[in-house]
Design an enzyme around this catalytic site. Structure first.
Site, PDB file in Angstrom:
ATOM      1  N   ASP A  72       3.371   7.178  -0.971  1.00 28.31           N
ATOM      2  CA  ASP A  72       2.089   7.100  -0.280  1.00 28.31           C
ATOM      3  C   ASP A  72       1.227   6.060  -0.997  1.00 28.31           C
ATOM      4  OD1 ASP A  72       1.389   8.286  -2.616  1.00 28.31           O
ATOM      5  OD2 ASP A  72       0.109   9.811  -1.716  1.00 28.31           O
ATOM      6  N   TYR A 132       6.714   7.874   5.721  1.00 27.00           N
ATOM      7  CA  TYR A 132       6.100   8.696   4.677  1.00 27.00           C
ATOM      8  C   TYR A 132       6.207  10.187   4.993  1.00 27.00           C
ATOM      9  CZ  TYR A 132       2.906  11.629   2.330  1.00 27.00           C
ATOM     10  OH  TYR A 132       2.410  12.699   1.666  1.00 27.00           O
ATOM     11  N   GLU A 142       0.544  17.613   6.003  1.00 25.64           N
ATOM     12  CA  GLU A 142       0.943  16.212   5.878  1.00 25.64           C
ATOM     13  C   GLU A 142       0.292  15.341   6.944  1.00 25.64           C
ATOM     14  OE1 GLU A 142       2.252  14.887   3.441  1.00 25.64           O
ATOM     15  OE2 GLU A 142       3.098  16.590   2.383  1.00 25.64           O
TER      16      GLU A 142
END
Length: 322
Positions: free
Chosen positions: A153, A135, A52
């Site tokens: 996103d 996020y 991520e």
DNA sequence: AACGCGGGGTG
DNA sequence: CACCCAGCGTT
């Protein structure tokens, strides 16, 4: 939340019937067209976190190339926390946004120090960690801990704006099609199919990255084109007046920053380099008039934890931090 | 809300 | 060449 009767959300996304049709179509499409990405098969929160962070503003293709090596070098929070930041910065080579490497390293140290060595499971606590914003916190909560939360996103943002332009209003248009934040996350949350958050979020991302692309979207191949008011209407990308960034002779400062870090990566061992030699190596026509500018770049890099500055009798020497 | 931050890929 | 990218932290 999926209750048709008491929908009091600010941003209604239209009749429940159509939403069900859209979610069903998209989930069906996703079952057949999901991208096979290594981090999707991971269970270890650490390995998902690494993906991520790498994926923040960095395309999947580039992450695919760097992800395995980084994990073999730093297989766990503990190994990462024990490493020197310089070795983490070196392993970050080619990824861009080097500050992410420093934050990831700091995150690992924070966790080993006072987090019991494990990531917290809820979004709020995750967001307190360095390098984790809304996020990434949501992505971790959903993808590693199975929480039923929305994950928005740039892909999801674009898809929702095109699918529900009336409900998801665009407030400002900046670099990316930035949508008013609150509305967007509310809209995404109200769309979540019960118990399917993970598949749903990934479906939206995959749709955005393979079909509903920023430029030249493939509306003819889209599973929800029949429900999309924007289908076949995306003509041109907006002229998006980018602000000019601080630059020297037409080259942005961030490029010089990248060159400096790259030059330091390529030094052997613990060695450092003199300020002038470094300056010449990253800006061949370096002159006296550049001195103040260059010094400021170094100070900024030091503040960001990307370089170490040492004052010696002969002058300033630069190296990666320990 | 607006910046600054990397660097390579794409149309 | 300008745009784009699984955003974040600071001001």
């Amino acid at each position: 939340m999926g209750n048709r009767k008491s929908r009091t959300r600010r941003c209604s996304l239209g009749p429940i019937r159509r939403r069900s049709t859209i979610t069903a179509s998209l989930l069906r499409w996703y079952r057949r067209n999901s991208r096979d990405l290594p981090w999707r098969g991971e269970r270890d929160p650490y390995r998902i976190l690494v993906s991520e962070v790498m994926l923040q503003q960095t395309q999947v293709g580039r992450v695919l190339a760097k992800y395995p090596l980084f994990l073999s070098r730093f297989p766990s929070f503990q190994k990462l926390a024990r490493a020197k930041s310089s070795s983490v910065i070196k392993a970050w080579q080619g990824m861009g946004y080097n500050g992410r490497a420093v934050r990831l390293w700091r995150l690992a140290r924070t966790l080993m120090l006072d987090g019991g060595g494990k990531l917290p499971g809820d979004t709020r606590a995750l967001q307190k960690l360095p390098g984790i914003g809304l996020y990434t916190a949501s992505a971790l909560a959903c993808f590693t801990f199975g929480k039923q939360v929305a994950v928005v996103d740039t892909n999801v943002s674009r898809v929702l704006y095109r699918l529900f332009p009336a409900s998801v209003r665009r407030r400002t248009v900046s670099r990316n099609e930035t949508i008013r934040r609150g509305d967007l996350w509310d809209a995404a949350a109200s769309l979540l199919p019960k118990g399917r958050a993970k598949q749903w979020n990934q479906a939206l991302m995959d749709l955005g990255s393979t079909i509903c692309t920023a430029r030249a979207p493939k509306c003819g191949a889209c599973p929800v084109q029949a429900h999309c008011p924007s289908a076949h209407q995306i003509n041109r990308t907006r002229a998006d007046q980018r602000k000019r960034e601080p630059a020297r002779e037409g080259i942005p400062n961030r490029i010089y920053r990248g060159r400096i870090v790259e030059a330091l990566r390529n030094l052997n061992g613990t060695s450092s380099i003199g300020q002038h030699q470094l300056a010449v190596s990253i800006k061949p026509n370096y002159r006296r008039g550049d001195r103040k500018w260059f010094r400021q770049i170094l100070v900024d890099l030091e503040r960001d934890g990307l370089v170490r500055l040492a004052r010696t009798t002969t002058g300033l020497r630069v190296s990666l931090p320990d």
